[in-house]
Design a protein around this motif. Structure first.
Motif, PDB file in Angstrom:
ATOM      1  N   MET A  17      28.090  13.116  32.787  1.00  0.00           N
ATOM      2  CA  MET A  17      27.652  14.502  32.906  1.00  0.00           C
ATOM      3  C   MET A  17      27.470  15.057  34.060  1.00  0.00           C
ATOM      4  N   GLU A  18      27.376  14.226  35.150  1.00  0.00           N
ATOM      5  CA  GLU A  18      27.490  14.831  36.453  1.00  0.00           C
ATOM      6  C   GLU A  18      28.599  15.298  36.972  1.00  0.00           C
ATOM      7  N   GLU A  19      29.721  14.655  36.457  1.00  0.00           N
ATOM      8  CA  GLU A  19      31.039  15.286  36.766  1.00  0.00           C
ATOM      9  C   GLU A  19      31.286  16.487  36.104  1.00  0.00           C
ATOM     10  N   LYS A  20      30.802  16.552  34.946  1.00  0.00           N
ATOM     11  CA  LYS A  20      31.103  18.021  34.009  1.00  0.00           C
ATOM     12  C   LYS A  20      30.176  19.139  34.885  1.00  0.00           C
ATOM     13  N   ILE A  21      28.881  18.768  35.574  1.00  0.00           N
ATOM     14  CA  ILE A  21      28.286  19.886  36.030  1.00  0.00           C
ATOM     15  C   ILE A  21      28.848  20.112  37.411  1.00  0.00           C
ATOM     16  N   LYS A  22      29.560  19.245  38.225  1.00  0.00           N
ATOM     17  CA  LYS A  22      30.288  19.528  39.262  1.00  0.00           C
ATOM     18  C   LYS A  22      31.647  20.314  38.927  1.00  0.00           C
ATOM     19  N   GLU A  23      32.190  19.785  37.796  1.00  0.00           N
ATOM     20  CA  GLU A  23      33.594  20.692  37.299  1.00  0.00           C
ATOM     21  C   GLU A  23      33.165  22.245  37.062  1.00  0.00           C
ATOM     22  N   LEU A  24      32.183  22.386  36.229  1.00  0.00           N
ATOM     23  CA  LEU A  24      31.767  23.775  35.724  1.00  0.00           C
ATOM     24  C   LEU A  24      31.205  24.458  36.836  1.00  0.00           C
ATOM     25  N   THR A  25      30.345  23.953  37.830  1.00  0.00           N
ATOM     26  CA  THR A  25      30.081  24.792  39.028  1.00  0.00           C
ATOM     27  C   THR A  25      31.159  25.153  39.757  1.00  0.00           C
ATOM     28  N   LEU A  26      32.216  24.457  39.936  1.00  0.00           N
ATOM     29  CA  LEU A  26      33.334  24.981  40.514  1.00  0.00           C
ATOM     30  C   LEU A  26      33.888  25.779  39.874  1.00  0.00           C
ATOM     31  N   LEU A  27      33.995  25.778  38.649  1.00  0.00           N
ATOM     32  CA  LEU A  27      34.752  26.766  37.696  1.00  0.00           C
ATOM     33  C   LEU A  27      34.034  28.084  37.933  1.00  0.00           C
ATOM     34  N   LEU A  28      32.666  28.206  37.496  1.00  0.00           N
ATOM     35  CA  LEU A  28      31.819  29.408  37.949  1.00  0.00           C
ATOM     36  C   LEU A  28      31.932  29.943  39.217  1.00  0.00           C
ATOM     37  N   LEU A  29      32.049  29.056  40.241  1.00  0.00           N
ATOM     38  CA  LEU A  29      32.252  29.749  41.858  1.00  0.00           C
ATOM     39  C   LEU A  29      33.543  30.514  41.767  1.00  0.00           C
ATOM     40  N   TYR A  30      34.385  29.832  41.004  1.00  0.00           N
ATOM     41  CA  TYR A  30      36.007  30.353  41.356  1.00  0.00           C
ATOM     42  C   TYR A  30      35.954  31.568  40.276  1.00  0.00           C
ATOM     43  N   LEU A  31      35.306  31.691  39.209  1.00  0.00           N
ATOM     44  CA  LEU A  31      35.287  32.810  38.256  1.00  0.00           C
ATOM     45  C   LEU A  31      34.647  34.019  38.762  1.00  0.00           C
ATOM     46  N   THR A  32      33.737  33.704  39.649  1.00  0.00           N
ATOM     47  CA  THR A  32      32.774  35.019  40.248  1.00  0.00           C
ATOM     48  C   THR A  32      33.181  34.927  41.687  1.00  0.00           C
ATOM     49  N   SER A  33      34.286  34.593  42.096  1.00  0.00           N
ATOM     50  CA  SER A  33      34.750  34.982  43.624  1.00  0.00           C
ATOM     51  C   SER A  33      35.518  36.155  43.581  1.00  0.00           C
ATOM     52  N   TRP A  34      35.621  36.405  44.820  1.00  0.00           N
ATOM     53  CA  TRP A  34      36.341  37.571  45.271  1.00  0.00           C
ATOM     54  C   TRP A  34      37.341  37.284  46.537  1.00  0.00           C
ATOM     55  N   LYS A  35      38.216  38.068  46.906  1.00  0.00           N
ATOM     56  CA  LYS A  35      39.117  37.870  47.866  1.00  0.00           C
ATOM     57  C   LYS A  35      38.532  38.929  48.974  1.00  0.00           C
ATOM     58  N   GLU A  36      38.680  38.287  50.202  1.00  0.00           N
ATOM     59  CA  GLU A  36      38.156  39.234  51.408  1.00  0.00           C
ATOM     60  C   GLU A  36      39.356  38.993  52.626  1.00  0.00           C
ATOM     61  N   ASN A  37      39.697  40.304  53.111  1.00  0.00           N
ATOM     62  CA  ASN A  37      40.918  40.301  54.028  1.00  0.00           C
ATOM     63  C   ASN A  37      40.651  39.258  55.226  1.00  0.00           C
ATOM     64  N   ASP A  38      39.544  39.053  55.632  1.00  0.00           N
ATOM     65  CA  ASP A  38      39.359  38.156  56.787  1.00  0.00           C
ATOM     66  C   ASP A  38      39.308  36.705  56.826  1.00  0.00           C
ATOM     67  N   LEU A  39      39.620  36.373  55.512  1.00  0.00           N
ATOM     68  CA  LEU A  39      39.705  35.036  54.954  1.00  0.00           C
ATOM     69  C   LEU A  39      41.208  34.377  55.354  1.00  0.00           C
ATOM     70  N   PRO A  40      41.370  33.246  55.713  1.00  0.00           N
ATOM     71  CA  PRO A  40      42.450  32.740  55.807  1.00  0.00           C
ATOM     72  C   PRO A  40      43.298  32.221  54.547  1.00  0.00           C
ATOM     73  N   GLY A  41      44.591  32.527  54.593  1.00  0.00           N
ATOM     74  CA  GLY A  41      45.197  31.851  53.441  1.00  0.00           C
ATOM     75  C   GLY A  41      44.827  32.482  52.104  1.00  0.00           C
ATOM     76  N   GLU A  42      44.679  31.687  51.064  1.00  0.00           N
ATOM     77  CA  GLU A  42      44.117  31.688  49.728  1.00  0.00           C
ATOM     78  C   GLU A  42      42.538  31.500  49.669  1.00  0.00           C
ATOM     79  N   MET A  43      41.894  31.483  50.431  1.00  0.00           N
ATOM     80  CA  MET A  43      40.369  31.181  50.480  1.00  0.00           C
ATOM     81  C   MET A  43      39.798  32.387  49.653  1.00  0.00           C
TER      82      MET A  43
END
Length: 81
Positions: A1-27
């Motif tokens: 269950m802990e692995e799924k929580i970690k996966e879903l947290t990363l997924l939510l971080l990604y889905l709610t993320s945004w790009k900023e011009n001052d970040l390197p590469g694809e961050m």
């Protein structure tokens, strides 16, 4: 269950993320309103970066790649520009 929580947290971080011009590469940036123990695990795996004092984190290129795989696993094909 802990692995799924970690996966879903990363997924939510990604889905709610945004790009900023001052970040390197694809961050991408996301608010870190998730359990600190899970965020620390993602930090240890270099999937995210950020200081303890910051209210946001950065998804690394490896984190974005992993999150995109999790999108396919849990959600299917979506376009998140």
């Amino acid at each position: 269950m802990e692995e799924k929580i970690k996966e879903l947290t990363l997924l939510l971080l990604y889905l709610t993320s945004w790009k900023e011009n001052d970040l390197p590469g694809e961050m991408r940036r996301s608010w870190k309103g998730y359990p600190f123990e899970v965020l620390n695990e993602l930090l240890d795996e270099d999937l995210i970066r950020g200081s303890m004092r910051s209210k946001s984190v950065y998804l690394t290129e490896a984190g974005i790649k992993e999150a995109e795989e999790l999108v396919r696993k849990y959600v299917g094909n979506i376009d998140n520009n």
